[in-house]
Scaffold this motif. Sequence first.
Motif, PDB file in Angstrom:
ATOM      1  N   ILE A 255     -10.883  15.938   1.565  1.00 45.51           N
ATOM      2  CA  ILE A 255      -9.949  14.803   1.486  1.00 45.51           C
ATOM      3  C   ILE A 255      -8.952  14.786   2.636  1.00 45.51           C
ATOM      4  N   HIS A 256      -9.036  15.747   3.560  1.00 43.68           N
ATOM      5  CA  HIS A 256      -8.136  15.744   4.713  1.00 43.68           C
ATOM      6  C   HIS A 256      -8.602  14.723   5.762  1.00 43.68           C
ATOM      7  N   ARG A 257      -7.626  14.160   6.476  1.00 40.86           N
ATOM      8  CA  ARG A 257      -7.900  13.172   7.513  1.00 40.86           C
ATOM      9  C   ARG A 257      -8.079  13.894   8.845  1.00 40.86           C
ATOM     10  N   LYS A 258      -9.300  13.950   9.297  1.00 43.84           N
ATOM     11  CA  LYS A 258      -9.634  14.775  10.459  1.00 43.84           C
ATOM     12  C   LYS A 258      -9.198  14.156  11.781  1.00 43.84           C
ATOM     13  N   THR A 259      -8.821  12.898  11.774  1.00 44.35           N
ATOM     14  CA  THR A 259      -8.342  12.258  13.004  1.00 44.35           C
ATOM     15  C   THR A 259      -6.818  12.319  13.106  1.00 44.35           C
ATOM     16  N   PHE A 260      -6.150  12.879  12.108  1.00 48.05           N
ATOM     17  CA  PHE A 260      -4.689  12.979  12.104  1.00 48.05           C
ATOM     18  C   PHE A 260      -4.249  14.303  12.718  1.00 48.05           C
TER      19      PHE A 260
ATOM     20  N   ASP B 245     -10.694   5.894   1.322  1.00 49.18           N
ATOM     21  CA  ASP B 245     -10.631   7.353   1.354  1.00 49.18           C
ATOM     22  C   ASP B 245     -10.477   7.882   2.774  1.00 49.18           C
ATOM     23  N   SER B 246     -10.359   9.198   2.863  1.00 46.26           N
ATOM     24  CA  SER B 246     -10.099   9.822   4.166  1.00 46.26           C
ATOM     25  C   SER B 246     -11.248   9.592   5.145  1.00 46.26           C
ATOM     26  N   ALA B 247     -12.489   9.520   4.643  1.00 47.51           N
ATOM     27  CA  ALA B 247     -13.636   9.284   5.527  1.00 47.51           C
ATOM     28  C   ALA B 247     -13.531   7.911   6.183  1.00 47.51           C
ATOM     29  N   LEU B 248     -13.141   6.901   5.395  1.00 47.78           N
ATOM     30  CA  LEU B 248     -12.992   5.558   5.956  1.00 47.78           C
ATOM     31  C   LEU B 248     -11.807   5.503   6.915  1.00 47.78           C
ATOM     32  N   ILE B 249     -10.732   6.200   6.576  1.00 50.76           N
ATOM     33  CA  ILE B 249      -9.568   6.257   7.463  1.00 50.76           C
ATOM     34  C   ILE B 249      -9.962   6.839   8.810  1.00 50.76           C
ATOM     35  N   ASP B 250     -10.735   7.923   8.790  1.00 52.41           N
ATOM     36  CA  ASP B 250     -11.178   8.550  10.035  1.00 52.41           C
ATOM     37  C   ASP B 250     -12.134   7.652  10.811  1.00 52.41           C
ATOM     38  N   GLU B 251     -12.893   6.857  10.094  1.00 50.00           N
ATOM     39  CA  GLU B 251     -13.896   5.999  10.741  1.00 50.00           C
ATOM     40  C   GLU B 251     -13.282   4.778  11.409  1.00 50.00           C
ATOM     41  N   ILE B 252     -12.325   4.124  10.738  1.00 47.62           N
ATOM     42  CA  ILE B 252     -11.849   2.836  11.261  1.00 47.62           C
ATOM     43  C   ILE B 252     -10.349   2.825  11.591  1.00 47.62           C
ATOM     44  N   ASN B 253      -9.646   3.904  11.396  1.00 47.60           N
ATOM     45  CA  ASN B 253      -8.216   4.139  11.629  1.00 47.60           C
ATOM     46  C   ASN B 253      -7.388   3.699  10.414  1.00 47.60           C
TER      47      ASN B 253
ATOM     48  N   PHE C 279      -6.662  22.505  13.370  1.00 44.71           N
ATOM     49  CA  PHE C 279      -7.338  23.074  12.196  1.00 44.71           C
ATOM     50  C   PHE C 279      -8.821  22.733  12.090  1.00 44.71           C
ATOM     51  N   LEU C 280      -9.387  22.146  13.122  1.00 42.67           N
ATOM     52  CA  LEU C 280     -10.811  21.877  13.128  1.00 42.67           C
ATOM     53  C   LEU C 280     -11.504  22.830  14.103  1.00 42.67           C
TER      54      LEU C 280
ATOM     55  N   GLU D 162       0.833  -1.206   0.000  1.00 45.09           N
ATOM     56  CA  GLU D 162       0.000   0.000   0.000  1.00 45.09           C
ATOM     57  C   GLU D 162       0.864   1.252   0.000  1.00 45.09           C
ATOM     58  N   ALA D 163       0.239   2.370  -0.305  1.00 44.50           N
ATOM     59  CA  ALA D 163       0.910   3.665  -0.263  1.00 44.50           C
ATOM     60  C   ALA D 163      -0.032   4.691   0.351  1.00 44.50           C
ATOM     61  N   GLY D 164       0.532   5.550   1.187  1.00 40.81           N
ATOM     62  CA  GLY D 164      -0.258   6.662   1.717  1.00 40.81           C
ATOM     63  C   GLY D 164      -0.742   6.527   3.140  1.00 40.81           C
ATOM     64  N   ARG D 165      -0.010   5.807   3.976  1.00 42.25           N
ATOM     65  CA  ARG D 165      -0.429   5.712   5.392  1.00 42.25           C
ATOM     66  C   ARG D 165      -0.184   7.009   6.150  1.00 42.25           C
ATOM     67  N   GLY D 166       0.924   7.700   5.830  1.00 37.71           N
ATOM     68  CA  GLY D 166       1.339   8.823   6.649  1.00 37.71           C
ATOM     69  C   GLY D 166       0.783  10.198   6.326  1.00 37.71           C
ATOM     70  N   PRO D 167       0.323  10.483   5.115  1.00 39.09           N
ATOM     71  CA  PRO D 167      -0.096  11.846   4.765  1.00 39.09           C
ATOM     72  C   PRO D 167      -1.279  12.363   5.572  1.00 39.09           C
ATOM     73  N   LEU D 168      -1.453  13.671   5.556  1.00 35.62           N
ATOM     74  CA  LEU D 168      -2.581  14.318   6.219  1.00 35.62           C
ATOM     75  C   LEU D 168      -3.817  14.351   5.333  1.00 35.62           C
ATOM     76  N   ALA D 169      -3.627  14.103   4.034  1.00 34.03           N
ATOM     77  CA  ALA D 169      -4.742  14.194   3.092  1.00 34.03           C
ATOM     78  C   ALA D 169      -4.635  13.105   2.044  1.00 34.03           C
ATOM     79  N   GLY D 170      -5.795  12.770   1.483  1.00 31.37           N
ATOM     80  CA  GLY D 170      -5.825  11.779   0.416  1.00 31.37           C
ATOM     81  C   GLY D 170      -6.056  10.374   0.944  1.00 31.37           C
ATOM     82  N   PRO D 171      -6.283   9.435   0.043  1.00 35.03           N
ATOM     83  CA  PRO D 171      -6.584   8.052   0.422  1.00 35.03           C
ATOM     84  C   PRO D 171      -5.336   7.243   0.682  1.00 35.03           C
ATOM     85  N   VAL D 172      -5.534   6.048   1.197  1.00 40.23           N
ATOM     86  CA  VAL D 172      -4.500   5.024   1.154  1.00 40.23           C
ATOM     87  C   VAL D 172      -4.877   4.110  -0.004  1.00 40.23           C
ATOM     88  N   ILE D 173      -3.916   3.797  -0.838  1.00 38.08           N
ATOM     89  CA  ILE D 173      -4.163   2.963  -2.017  1.00 38.08           C
ATOM     90  C   ILE D 173      -3.301   1.720  -1.932  1.00 38.08           C
ATOM     91  N   ALA D 174      -3.903   0.579  -2.226  1.00 36.70           N
ATOM     92  CA  ALA D 174      -3.186  -0.692  -2.209  1.00 36.70           C
ATOM     93  C   ALA D 174      -3.207  -1.298  -3.606  1.00 36.70           C
TER      94      ALA D 174
END
Length: 259
Positions: free
Chosen positions: A245-250, A138-146, A257-258, A81-93
């Motif tokens: 697309i920002h990750r609000k739990t990060f 996507d960022s919504a799922l990341i915020d929902e389930i980590n 910024f919230l 996968e790619a994109g675990r660390g960014p503040l915005a955008g999805p993680v893609i596998a």
Amino acid sequence: MKMMTSKLTISMIKEILEREPDEDFVKRLRKDPRKGVQTQLNNYSKRLAKTEEKKILFEKRFSFEKKFWNDGQTYVAGIDEAGRGPLAGPVIAAAVILPHNFDLLEVNDSKQLSAQKRENLYVKILERALAVGVGFADSALIDEINIYQAARSAMKEAVEALTIRPQQLIIDAMQIDTKIPQLKLIKADARSISVAAASIVAKVSRDHLMEYYDSLYPVYDFKDNNGYGTAKHLKALETYGVTPIHRKTFEPIKSQFLN
């Protein structure tokens, strides 16, 4: 009739050596007294040695796949996968099943490759792979389930997107919810060619998507930072706030910024 090497210029000899000449031509070059010829011949020998070293390392990184193939598991998928660390955008596998005769020696952990090299290899991998699947969280799922669970979800989706059902999975440092046998391998992207290929596909796919997001939200500089918290990105967050697309739990988004 064989052309005498003395009739060839140094630049002509260099060009011929770059095209992998026959052994007889190389033998004749060794007898050419010109210093420039010997310099080109020395460079040629170094390139051969470097290529041979690449082949040895490549074969070593194919050892896990070959073991499974020898055990009768014809279709082995590497997953990363790619994109675990960014503040915005999805993680893609990505999940990639390679043919047994795959021979792109430069395929390696995407983090060890330049952006241009990744792009070139990305195209070649898509052309030569038996099957490629891509998953998205996507960022919504990341915020929902980590982020960890979102990465697992994207990996599972990538496997399910394959047009060939794999008989064995090799995964970089985690396991997913599937009945397919899986090998959890630490630093798999540097130890398995299939996982390395998946890391390239995942990284380039995400980079392309972040370029698109940059066209939607240009002030955040997503095309250059890929969603990571650079100074320019943080300044834009301070000025314009968060995007969908920002990750609000990060952090620092969550605390700074919230509203």
